[in-house]
Write a protein that holds these residues in place. Sequence first.
Motif, PDB file in Angstrom:
ATOM      1  N   LEU A  45       0.732  -1.172   0.047  1.00  0.00           N
ATOM      2  CA  LEU A  45      -0.155   0.069  -0.171  1.00  0.00           C
ATOM      3  C   LEU A  45       0.862   1.432   0.063  1.00  0.00           C
ATOM      4  N   ILE A  46       2.386   0.893   0.725  1.00  0.00           N
ATOM      5  CA  ILE A  46       2.916   2.171   1.042  1.00  0.00           C
ATOM      6  C   ILE A  46       3.770   2.393  -0.775  1.00  0.00           C
ATOM      7  N   HIS A  47       3.371   3.653  -1.900  1.00  0.00           N
ATOM      8  CA  HIS A  47       3.822   3.976  -2.813  1.00  0.00           C
ATOM      9  C   HIS A  47       4.017   5.350  -3.046  1.00  0.00           C
ATOM     10  N   ALA A  48       4.529   5.465  -4.716  1.00  0.00           N
ATOM     11  CA  ALA A  48       5.159   7.472  -4.087  1.00  0.00           C
ATOM     12  C   ALA A  48       3.845   7.899  -4.645  1.00  0.00           C
ATOM     13  N   ILE A  49       3.822   8.793  -3.878  1.00  0.00           N
ATOM     14  CA  ILE A  49       2.670   9.537  -3.919  1.00  0.00           C
ATOM     15  C   ILE A  49       3.309  11.354  -5.264  1.00  0.00           C
ATOM     16  N   ALA A  87       7.707   8.000   9.724  1.00  0.00           N
ATOM     17  CA  ALA A  87       6.328   8.231  10.437  1.00  0.00           C
ATOM     18  C   ALA A  87       5.097   7.185  10.116  1.00  0.00           C
ATOM     19  N   THR A  88       4.757   7.457  11.217  1.00  0.00           N
ATOM     20  CA  THR A  88       3.385   6.631  11.513  1.00  0.00           C
ATOM     21  C   THR A  88       3.022   6.582  12.137  1.00  0.00           C
ATOM     22  N   ASN A  89       1.319   6.792  13.155  1.00  0.00           N
ATOM     23  CA  ASN A  89       0.305   6.762  13.925  1.00  0.00           C
ATOM     24  C   ASN A  89      -0.349   5.691  14.027  1.00  0.00           C
ATOM     25  N   GLY A  90       0.207   4.672  14.232  1.00  0.00           N
ATOM     26  CA  GLY A  90      -0.977   3.321  14.151  1.00  0.00           C
ATOM     27  C   GLY A  90      -1.528   2.981  13.168  1.00  0.00           C
ATOM     28  N   GLY A  91      -1.407   3.278  11.924  1.00  0.00           N
ATOM     29  CA  GLY A  91      -2.879   3.047  10.979  1.00  0.00           C
ATOM     30  C   GLY A  91      -3.866   4.064  10.436  1.00  0.00           C
ATOM     31  N   ALA A  92      -4.271   4.613  11.325  1.00  0.00           N
ATOM     32  CA  ALA A  92      -5.699   5.675  11.275  1.00  0.00           C
ATOM     33  C   ALA A  92      -5.152   5.990   9.834  1.00  0.00           C
ATOM     34  N   THR A  93      -6.306   5.899   9.947  1.00  0.00           N
ATOM     35  CA  THR A  93      -6.472   6.859   7.936  1.00  0.00           C
ATOM     36  C   THR A  93      -7.774   7.323   7.563  1.00  0.00           C
ATOM     37  N   ASP A  94      -7.739   8.224   8.753  1.00  0.00           N
ATOM     38  CA  ASP A  94      -9.513   9.412   8.661  1.00  0.00           C
ATOM     39  C   ASP A  94      -8.714  10.396   8.137  1.00  0.00           C
ATOM     40  N   ALA A  95      -7.379  10.648   7.897  1.00  0.00           N
ATOM     41  CA  ALA A  95      -7.190  12.120   7.954  1.00  0.00           C
ATOM     42  C   ALA A  95      -4.684  12.388   8.333  1.00  0.00           C
ATOM     43  N   SER A  96      -5.474  12.739   6.769  1.00  0.00           N
ATOM     44  CA  SER A  96      -3.177  12.798   6.249  1.00  0.00           C
ATOM     45  C   SER A  96      -2.792  13.585   7.471  1.00  0.00           C
ATOM     46  N   ILE A  97      -1.359  12.977   7.673  1.00  0.00           N
ATOM     47  CA  ILE A  97      -0.307  13.610   8.555  1.00  0.00           C
ATOM     48  C   ILE A  97       0.220  14.159   8.062  1.00  0.00           C
ATOM     49  N   ALA A 113      14.005  12.473   1.821  1.00  0.00           N
ATOM     50  CA  ALA A 113      12.553  11.278   1.571  1.00  0.00           C
ATOM     51  C   ALA A 113      12.092  11.356   2.347  1.00  0.00           C
ATOM     52  N   VAL A 114      10.550  11.212   2.603  1.00  0.00           N
ATOM     53  CA  VAL A 114       9.876  10.734   3.601  1.00  0.00           C
ATOM     54  C   VAL A 114       8.486  10.029   3.487  1.00  0.00           C
ATOM     55  N   VAL A 115       8.587   8.841   3.797  1.00  0.00           N
ATOM     56  CA  VAL A 115       7.667   7.563   4.190  1.00  0.00           C
ATOM     57  C   VAL A 115       6.832   7.656   5.297  1.00  0.00           C
ATOM     58  N   THR A 116       5.631   7.051   5.209  1.00  0.00           N
ATOM     59  CA  THR A 116       4.937   7.373   6.272  1.00  0.00           C
ATOM     60  C   THR A 116       3.579   6.390   5.879  1.00  0.00           C
ATOM     61  N   ASP A 117       3.346   5.496   6.659  1.00  0.00           N
ATOM     62  CA  ASP A 117       2.245   4.261   6.525  1.00  0.00           C
ATOM     63  C   ASP A 117       0.534   4.726   6.468  1.00  0.00           C
ATOM     64  N   ASN A 118       0.520   6.145   6.497  1.00  0.00           N
ATOM     65  CA  ASN A 118      -0.507   6.772   6.416  1.00  0.00           C
ATOM     66  C   ASN A 118      -0.316   6.988   4.973  1.00  0.00           C
ATOM     67  N   PRO A 132      10.598  13.021  -2.489  1.00  0.00           N
ATOM     68  CA  PRO A 132      10.587  12.070  -2.310  1.00  0.00           C
ATOM     69  C   PRO A 132       9.393  11.421  -1.312  1.00  0.00           C
ATOM     70  N   VAL A 133       8.280  11.168  -1.844  1.00  0.00           N
ATOM     71  CA  VAL A 133       7.029  10.935  -0.814  1.00  0.00           C
ATOM     72  C   VAL A 133       6.585   9.958  -0.713  1.00  0.00           C
ATOM     73  N   TYR A 134       6.707   8.823  -0.431  1.00  0.00           N
ATOM     74  CA  TYR A 134       5.661   7.500  -0.409  1.00  0.00           C
ATOM     75  C   TYR A 134       5.195   7.137   0.952  1.00  0.00           C
ATOM     76  N   ALA A 135       3.338   7.034   0.648  1.00  0.00           N
ATOM     77  CA  ALA A 135       2.390   6.807   1.423  1.00  0.00           C
ATOM     78  C   ALA A 135       1.139   5.946   1.198  1.00  0.00           C
ATOM     79  N   ASP A 136       0.404   5.233   1.873  1.00  0.00           N
ATOM     80  CA  ASP A 136      -0.043   4.494   1.263  1.00  0.00           C
ATOM     81  C   ASP A 136      -1.750   5.469   0.614  1.00  0.00           C
TER      82      ASP A 136
END
Length: 215
Positions: A45-49, A87-97, A113-118, A132-136
């Motif tokens: 799910l983490i891909h290049a934004i 960066a991670t916030n534990g999997g919450a996906t109701d808003a961007s961080i 670069a910045v990587v987040t699972d959110n 480079p930004v990688y996110a869900d």
Amino acid sequence: MPAKNTVVIRRDFPRPDRELVEGFHGVTTGFVVDAPSRRGALGHLIHAIHDGGPCVGPALTCWTIPRGNLTPYVALSVSKPGDVLVATNGGATDASILGNLLLGVAGNRGIAAVVTDNLVRDVDGIEEAGIPVYADGLSANSPFKNGPGDIVGGDRDGVVVVPPPRAREVLDTLLGVRKKEAEMEAAIHGGLDAPAWLHGILDSDRVRYLDTPGA
């Protein structure tokens, strides 16, 4: 006694030797995965934004709360050029961080670069920052329940719904939001590498440094 919602931070941590990091430059991720055990890649799910090109650097990790981005800003305050903010916030996906303002500060500090699972937002601004930004995925804001007569707006960040009873309030508030964003963007373009409000937090009892005696 530390204040509520204390941010715990390690100001200095072991980073791999620069020579070791540079050895990974120009190596595809597939090759890196194949080298030891065909494992090591993050979830699909983490891909290049924003694909700003290949990146390599030491991980600067942080954990934040849902719908909060104080911790990433605090992490940037101890970053070194070439670090990769993770960066991670534990999997919450109701808003961007993470968004364009934080990415602008990160670029001024030399973050690789910045990587987040959110989720992240402000695609145009992220592309301008050039990191480079990688996110869900993307989210302009937290979701709303929609209904007949709602005002719906959409752009590259996603879709937002404003209920009619709140439309005037939202519209009036937007004037202040746009002014504040414009001032912050101007400061970032001028070289700002840390928001003014962050210094007060870093010097307060809301932050506890692990490398301080008695911490």
